[in-house]
Design a protein around this motif. Structure first.
Motif, PDB file in Angstrom:
ATOM      1  N   GLU A  37     -12.155  -0.862   5.647  1.00 45.70           N
ATOM      2  CA  GLU A  37     -12.382  -0.147   4.327  1.00 45.70           C
ATOM      3  C   GLU A  37     -12.493   0.007   3.195  1.00 45.70           C
ATOM      4  O   GLU A  37     -12.113  -1.494   2.685  1.00 45.70           O
ATOM      5  CB  GLU A  37     -10.924   0.990   3.978  1.00 45.70           C
ATOM      6  CG  GLU A  37     -10.369   1.245   4.341  1.00 45.70           C
ATOM      7  CD  GLU A  37      -9.101   2.531   4.801  1.00 45.70           C
ATOM      8  OE1 GLU A  37      -8.361   2.509   3.696  1.00 45.70           O
ATOM      9  OE2 GLU A  37      -8.806   2.462   5.810  1.00 45.70           O
ATOM     10  N   GLY A  38     -14.340  -0.113   3.513  1.00 45.80           N
ATOM     11  CA  GLY A  38     -14.507  -1.039   1.741  1.00 45.80           C
ATOM     12  C   GLY A  38     -14.467  -2.506   1.900  1.00 45.80           C
ATOM     13  O   GLY A  38     -14.925  -3.482   3.062  1.00 45.80           O
ATOM     14  N   ASP A  39     -13.799  -3.226   1.058  1.00 43.16           N
ATOM     15  CA  ASP A  39     -14.017  -4.687   1.138  1.00 43.16           C
ATOM     16  C   ASP A  39     -12.693  -5.042   1.921  1.00 43.16           C
ATOM     17  O   ASP A  39     -11.880  -6.410   1.499  1.00 43.16           O
ATOM     18  CB  ASP A  39     -14.197  -5.182  -0.444  1.00 43.16           C
ATOM     19  CG  ASP A  39     -14.597  -7.232  -0.110  1.00 43.16           C
ATOM     20  OD1 ASP A  39     -14.660  -7.275   0.751  1.00 43.16           O
ATOM     21  OD2 ASP A  39     -14.319  -7.265  -0.909  1.00 43.16           O
ATOM     22  N   THR A  40     -11.929  -4.215   1.880  1.00 38.91           N
ATOM     23  CA  THR A  40     -10.692  -4.213   1.900  1.00 38.91           C
ATOM     24  C   THR A  40     -10.066  -4.476   3.860  1.00 38.91           C
ATOM     25  O   THR A  40     -10.169  -3.144   5.017  1.00 38.91           O
ATOM     26  CB  THR A  40      -9.670  -3.770   2.049  1.00 38.91           C
ATOM     27  OG1 THR A  40      -9.368  -3.348   0.562  1.00 38.91           O
ATOM     28  CG2 THR A  40      -8.086  -3.314   1.924  1.00 38.91           C
ATOM     29  N   THR A  41      -9.400  -5.548   4.743  1.00 39.75           N
ATOM     30  CA  THR A  41      -9.476  -5.023   6.087  1.00 39.75           C
ATOM     31  C   THR A  41      -7.755  -4.482   6.143  1.00 39.75           C
ATOM     32  O   THR A  41      -6.833  -4.898   5.922  1.00 39.75           O
ATOM     33  CB  THR A  41      -9.420  -6.571   6.523  1.00 39.75           C
ATOM     34  OG1 THR A  41     -10.208  -7.232   6.878  1.00 39.75           O
ATOM     35  CG2 THR A  41      -8.659  -6.818   8.324  1.00 39.75           C
ATOM     36  N   VAL A  42      -7.791  -3.095   6.922  1.00 38.08           N
ATOM     37  CA  VAL A  42      -6.514  -2.797   6.830  1.00 38.08           C
ATOM     38  C   VAL A  42      -5.666  -2.820   8.157  1.00 38.08           C
ATOM     39  O   VAL A  42      -6.861  -2.942   9.587  1.00 38.08           O
ATOM     40  CB  VAL A  42      -6.680  -1.603   6.438  1.00 38.08           C
ATOM     41  CG1 VAL A  42      -5.349  -0.627   6.842  1.00 38.08           C
ATOM     42  CG2 VAL A  42      -7.202  -0.816   5.070  1.00 38.08           C
TER      43      VAL A  42
END
Length: 103
Positions: free
Chosen positions: A10-15
């Motif tokens: 999600e954007g610059d985040t790994t979830v």
């Protein structure tokens, strides 16, 4: 109870979303997902734990494993852990190096 693990960006985040119990029998699934997440090069790895009802010592070791696998510039954020799980993380002192957030 088995562990369900999902991975998304999600954007610059790994979830990483976890549901179930994180213990010795389920930790290897989480480790494989952490290894994939480490290669994505995002600024944050967010581990959503609202669905985790139990965190054993093997689960704590998994969070330490996550810290070791990602770059030192990457923020690891545990989100939505229920109070007994969050308390286990705090008691182990991991809240000093991992961000523990309600949402």
């Amino acid at each position: 109870m088995p562990l369900s693990v999902s991975l998304s960006i999600e954007g610059d985040t790994t979830v990483i979303e976890l549901t179930g119990e994180l213990d010795a029998s389920t930790a290897p699934d989480f480790h494989r997902t952490i290894e994939k997440a480490a290669g994505h090069g995002t600024a944050t790895v967010e581990i959503r734990m609202a669905g985790v009802g139990y965190l054993a010592s093997a689960g704590l070791r998994s969070l330490v494993f996550a810290q070791q696998k990602v770059s030192s510039e990457v923020t690891i954020k545990v989100v939505g852990a229920i109070e007994p799980v969050a308390r286990t993380i705090r008691t182990a002192g991991l809240d000093r190096s991992i961000v523990l957030a309600d949402e």
